[in-house]
Design a protein around this motif. Sequence first.
Motif, PDB file in Angstrom:
ATOM      1  N   ARG A   1      30.310 -23.187 110.237  1.00  0.00           N
ATOM      2  CA  ARG A   1      31.250 -24.163 110.769  1.00  0.00           C
ATOM      3  C   ARG A   1      32.646 -23.935 110.161  1.00  0.00           C
ATOM      4  O   ARG A   1      33.656 -24.003 110.864  1.00  0.00           O
ATOM      5  N   ALA A   2      32.692 -23.616 108.869  1.00  0.00           N
ATOM      6  CA  ALA A   2      33.985 -23.357 108.210  1.00  0.00           C
ATOM      7  C   ALA A   2      34.672 -22.165 108.877  1.00  0.00           C
ATOM      8  O   ALA A   2      35.884 -22.168 109.103  1.00  0.00           O
ATOM      9  N   LYS A   3      33.860 -21.162 109.226  1.00  0.00           N
ATOM     10  CA  LYS A   3      34.437 -19.981 109.889  1.00  0.00           C
ATOM     11  C   LYS A   3      34.951 -20.338 111.273  1.00  0.00           C
ATOM     12  O   LYS A   3      36.017 -19.894 111.686  1.00  0.00           O
ATOM     13  N   ASP A   4      34.155 -21.141 111.982  1.00  0.00           N
ATOM     14  CA  ASP A   4      34.567 -21.568 113.323  1.00  0.00           C
ATOM     15  C   ASP A   4      35.885 -22.322 113.271  1.00  0.00           C
ATOM     16  O   ASP A   4      36.656 -22.321 114.223  1.00  0.00           O
ATOM     17  N   GLN A   5      36.086 -22.999 112.161  1.00  0.00           N
ATOM     18  CA  GLN A   5      37.294 -23.822 112.053  1.00  0.00           C
ATOM     19  C   GLN A   5      38.502 -23.014 111.602  1.00  0.00           C
ATOM     20  O   GLN A   5      39.488 -23.569 111.136  1.00  0.00           O
ATOM     21  N   GLY A   6      38.383 -21.708 111.681  1.00  0.00           N
ATOM     22  CA  GLY A   6      39.544 -20.867 111.403  1.00  0.00           C
ATOM     23  C   GLY A   6      39.531 -20.218 110.044  1.00  0.00           C
ATOM     24  O   GLY A   6      40.532 -19.662 109.604  1.00  0.00           O
ATOM     25  N   ARG A   7      38.423 -20.261 109.347  1.00  0.00           N
ATOM     26  CA  ARG A   7      38.271 -19.609 108.035  1.00  0.00           C
ATOM     27  C   ARG A   7      39.230 -20.165 106.986  1.00  0.00           C
ATOM     28  O   ARG A   7      39.978 -21.073 107.281  1.00  0.00           O
ATOM     29  N   ASP A   8      39.166 -19.565 105.782  1.00  0.00           N
ATOM     30  CA  ASP A   8      40.003 -19.971 104.654  1.00  0.00           C
ATOM     31  C   ASP A   8      39.879 -21.481 104.405  1.00  0.00           C
ATOM     32  O   ASP A   8      40.874 -22.170 104.192  1.00  0.00           O
ATOM     33  N   CYS A   9      38.671 -22.001 104.514  1.00  0.00           N
ATOM     34  CA  CYS A   9      38.481 -23.434 104.273  1.00  0.00           C
ATOM     35  C   CYS A   9      37.026 -23.678 103.863  1.00  0.00           C
ATOM     36  O   CYS A   9      36.221 -22.759 103.861  1.00  0.00           O
ATOM     37  N   TYR A  10      36.711 -24.903 103.494  1.00  0.00           N
ATOM     38  CA  TYR A  10      35.322 -25.241 103.165  1.00  0.00           C
ATOM     39  C   TYR A  10      34.840 -26.310 104.139  1.00  0.00           C
ATOM     40  O   TYR A  10      35.639 -27.035 104.739  1.00  0.00           O
ATOM     41  N   HIS A  11      33.528 -26.375 104.308  1.00  0.00           N
ATOM     42  CA  HIS A  11      32.968 -27.379 105.201  1.00  0.00           C
ATOM     43  C   HIS A  11      31.652 -27.869 104.607  1.00  0.00           C
ATOM     44  O   HIS A  11      30.841 -27.068 104.153  1.00  0.00           O
ATOM     45  N   TYR A  12      31.466 -29.189 104.612  1.00  0.00           N
ATOM     46  CA  TYR A  12      30.217 -29.754 104.097  1.00  0.00           C
ATOM     47  C   TYR A  12      29.156 -29.755 105.190  1.00  0.00           C
ATOM     48  O   TYR A  12      29.480 -29.892 106.371  1.00  0.00           O
ATOM     49  N   PHE A  13      27.915 -29.594 104.781  1.00  0.00           N
ATOM     50  CA  PHE A  13      26.796 -29.670 105.724  1.00  0.00           C
ATOM     51  C   PHE A  13      26.685 -31.094 106.283  1.00  0.00           C
ATOM     52  O   PHE A  13      26.897 -32.070 105.561  1.00  0.00           O
ATOM     53  N   THR A  14      26.381 -31.188 107.583  1.00  0.00           N
ATOM     54  CA  THR A  14      26.130 -32.509 108.176  1.00  0.00           C
ATOM     55  C   THR A  14      24.860 -32.424 109.015  1.00  0.00           C
ATOM     56  O   THR A  14      24.433 -31.327 109.380  1.00  0.00           O
ATOM     57  N   GLU A  15      24.290 -33.545 109.323  1.00  0.00           N
ATOM     58  CA  GLU A  15      23.082 -33.568 110.140  1.00  0.00           C
ATOM     59  C   GLU A  15      23.357 -33.007 111.536  1.00  0.00           C
ATOM     60  O   GLU A  15      22.502 -32.411 112.161  1.00  0.00           O
ATOM     61  N   GLU A  16      24.600 -33.195 112.016  1.00  0.00           N
ATOM     62  CA  GLU A  16      24.964 -32.682 113.332  1.00  0.00           C
ATOM     63  C   GLU A  16      24.835 -31.148 113.357  1.00  0.00           C
ATOM     64  O   GLU A  16      24.372 -30.567 114.327  1.00  0.00           O
ATOM     65  N   LEU A  17      25.223 -30.530 112.248  1.00  0.00           N
ATOM     66  CA  LEU A  17      25.093 -29.065 112.174  1.00  0.00           C
ATOM     67  C   LEU A  17      23.637 -28.669 112.298  1.00  0.00           C
ATOM     68  O   LEU A  17      23.287 -27.675 112.940  1.00  0.00           O
ATOM     69  N   ASN A  18      22.793 -29.443 111.658  1.00  0.00           N
ATOM     70  CA  ASN A  18      21.366 -29.166 111.706  1.00  0.00           C
ATOM     71  C   ASN A  18      20.851 -29.295 113.136  1.00  0.00           C
ATOM     72  O   ASN A  18      20.107 -28.432 113.620  1.00  0.00           O
ATOM     73  N   ALA A  19      21.270 -30.374 113.791  1.00  0.00           N
ATOM     74  CA  ALA A  19      20.833 -30.607 115.169  1.00  0.00           C
ATOM     75  C   ALA A  19      21.284 -29.448 116.056  1.00  0.00           C
ATOM     76  O   ALA A  19      20.537 -28.966 116.912  1.00  0.00           O
ATOM     77  N   GLN A  20      22.493 -28.961 115.782  1.00  0.00           N
ATOM     78  CA  GLN A  20      23.024 -27.854 116.568  1.00  0.00           C
ATOM     79  C   GLN A  20      22.175 -26.586 116.351  1.00  0.00           C
ATOM     80  O   GLN A  20      21.875 -25.859 117.293  1.00  0.00           O
ATOM     81  N   ALA A  21      21.788 -26.383 115.103  1.00  0.00           N
ATOM     82  CA  ALA A  21      20.957 -25.210 114.794  1.00  0.00           C
ATOM     83  C   ALA A  21      19.634 -25.306 115.530  1.00  0.00           C
ATOM     84  O   ALA A  21      19.116 -24.303 116.037  1.00  0.00           O
ATOM     85  N   ILE A  22      19.089 -26.502 115.598  1.00  0.00           N
ATOM     86  CA  ILE A  22      17.811 -26.687 116.305  1.00  0.00           C
ATOM     87  C   ILE A  22      18.006 -26.401 117.799  1.00  0.00           C
ATOM     88  O   ILE A  22      17.193 -25.722 118.424  1.00  0.00           O
ATOM     89  N   ARG A  23      19.146 -26.879 118.330  1.00  0.00           N
ATOM     90  CA  ARG A  23      19.430 -26.622 119.755  1.00  0.00           C
ATOM     91  C   ARG A  23      19.490 -25.112 120.010  1.00  0.00           C
ATOM     92  O   ARG A  23      19.003 -24.612 121.014  1.00  0.00           O
TER      93      ARG A  23
END
Length: 695
Positions: free
Chosen positions: A383-405
Amino acid sequence: MGGKVNTELAQAAQQLTVSTKVFPLLFLALGSISTLATVWVFAAGDSGYSVGILGKLSVAGALCLLGTFALYLFQLNRTLSHSIAESREQDLRLKKLGKAVTKSGCAIAILDGRGSVEYINQQFEETTGYSMQEIIENGMQILHPKIYVNGHLVPIKRTEWLQDAWANEVQTTRKDGSVSWASVSVSVVDNHELPLASGADPEPSSSGKTQGYVVSAIDISELKNLNHEMQRLALNDELTGLANRRLFVDRLEMQLRVSRREKNSIALLFLDLDKFKRINDTLGHDAGDQLLITVAERLKRCVRANDTVARFGGDEFVVLLTDITDPLSVTHIAQLILASLKQPITLNQHEIIVSTSIGITLAPTDGLEAESLVKNADLALYRAKDQGRDCYHYFTEELNAQAIRQLVLEQELRLALNTNQFSLAFQPQFDFKQGRLISVEALLRWNHPSQGMVFPNDFVTVAEETGLIVPIGNWVLRNACKQIRQLQVVTGRNIKVAVNLSMRQFHDEQLEDNIAQALQYSGLKAKYLELEVTESMLMGDVDMVVARLTRLKSTGVSIAIDDFGSGYSSLSYLRKLPVDVLKVDRAFVRDIPEQLHDMEITAAVIAVAHKLGLKVVAEGVENIDQRDFLMINRCDYAQGFFFSRPLSYTGLNEFMQRNECRQKFELSIYPPEDIAGQSGSESWLSTLPSNTTSH
Ligand SMILES: Nc1nc2c(ncn2[C@@H]2O[C@@H]3COP(=O)(O)O[C@H]4[C@@H](O)[C@H](n5cnc6c(=O)[nH]c(N)nc65)O[C@@H]4COP(=O)(O)O[C@H]3[C@H]2O)c(=O)[nH]1
């Protein structure tokens, strides 16, 4: 062996005892017989006869006595010779044993019952560097012996190891201060094991009193070092010396147990250097290695000593922060890492700046299992990379749901491939000069059983990530060739077809074979097939890319660079590549005529591409202004909704039939020399339908 000698000695002693007891008895018996005989003869009263008998009996008795004595002496002599031979043999055995101990390759020490050293052999002196005198005077403690207890090296207690059959790997310190390792075993010497005194009975083992200890040790330092090195290699990253994935997961599991017990939090930061591959490819692998080493050092400086920094391979680093009391401290460290890695690094005299993306997950908040935490951090990194790199991103449940999808999507794609759910749409490409359709781009469509038509942007990335794009891409190749060849036959027009290649397909060693098979299977000539590769696929080692493209071109097909302008390749880089066509990215065409900048870029790309002998296709032409601008700037081909949306096979067939006569007419109104300054003017193109059944 000692026990056997003792037993034999005891037997000999017993024999001697028996002989000495038998002789006086015999002597007494014979004496008594002769006395009784004499008394009996006297009582009989016949003295002459009696004296004669008596004399004979006395002689017989004396002879018996002598015989018995001689026999006894013989027996005694035999027993003595036997004992002497045995004791010589035992002496020899003891000498041999003594020699074996003195000259043994094992370090041997003999201790008395109280544990004081009485003797050490030559090897002991050589191994430890201490003389026998020094060891006798100072005892074994001078060697600072240590053993591992629960993974920690601890000094051995004296009482601990002085026991029978004690065995362990012991670390000792030599006289010169160096550390060595020995495999040590201890044997107790009981008094029943000592040579027995004559006539003594052997005591049972249980009642044996400890008389001393024999300690033998084999130097295993080399083995231990080798083992240690192997372990280091197995648990540490060779290049940076950081923990590797195995060691990291071990520590993570341990810290999870600690955090459960102590009810505190831990954080896992997953890092990936942005554009590392590009640095590796342009500056070389040595520079890439140097960069990774520098990154490892900087990361270690950003965390506390008890935190763990690991390298999972490539440019992937993971940081484990333990005992987190304030969640803000994790953000602070992530920011520190981003800032620290952004400091310039000099590689091969080039000063470069790297940035990184970081995915963060927390335990116990996001999970309690090592495996799921690593997965969470990885998802957050994406997700951090998707957001244009050079940044950090915390894990969220939505990310998990997306991975399952995505997982579900992957399974559905496999099914789609096996159950014929894919189809192709064809978007016409027009030649400005000829004013006619000369080519089509094949575009993949997925007729999803419940969702209806699904477009490639919604599934190509997952197909690419899972590798499914290779069989799907082959399906596209075969079907595009087959349908266009069929259309050529039906319409009598030799139009071309352009097929999109994915990154994986481009690097697939089987690609040339697959192209050849698709052409052969369909009957389409190679010159009517064009492969579209994106600019990003061509980044990296230029020699390798040129070789790859040359091999592809050797099949007879032409090559177009799709989405040109969206990547980072320069026109001078382009010059080196054996390609035929440039497709100007839709993003530049979209804002014509509003964006002057985009117009300048598009005009420049067309001009330079022509200088390099390449044809130019403009993508995403949606209105008449864009069309006119492209015409004025002598763009060769155009594709877009203004001309036609992507069509089904039948739709394309109809489209081609309908436009036949109009195209003949339009040809005559497009003399290239007349178009300068005609922006916005009416032309044949404006008469083309902009609405046809689209796919
Ligand atoms: N807004 C706008 N869009 C226009 C216009 N004219 C064409 N397009 C759309 O732009 C895309 C052109 O394909 P692309 O750049 O190669 O971009 C393609 C291509 O990169 C990828 N793709 C499509 N088919 C395949 C395939 O068979 N294999 C692989 N690997 N990728 C494919 O999916 C992308 C999207 O494909 P589509 O959804 O079919 O979207 C198509 C097309 O419908 C226009 O005037 N305006």
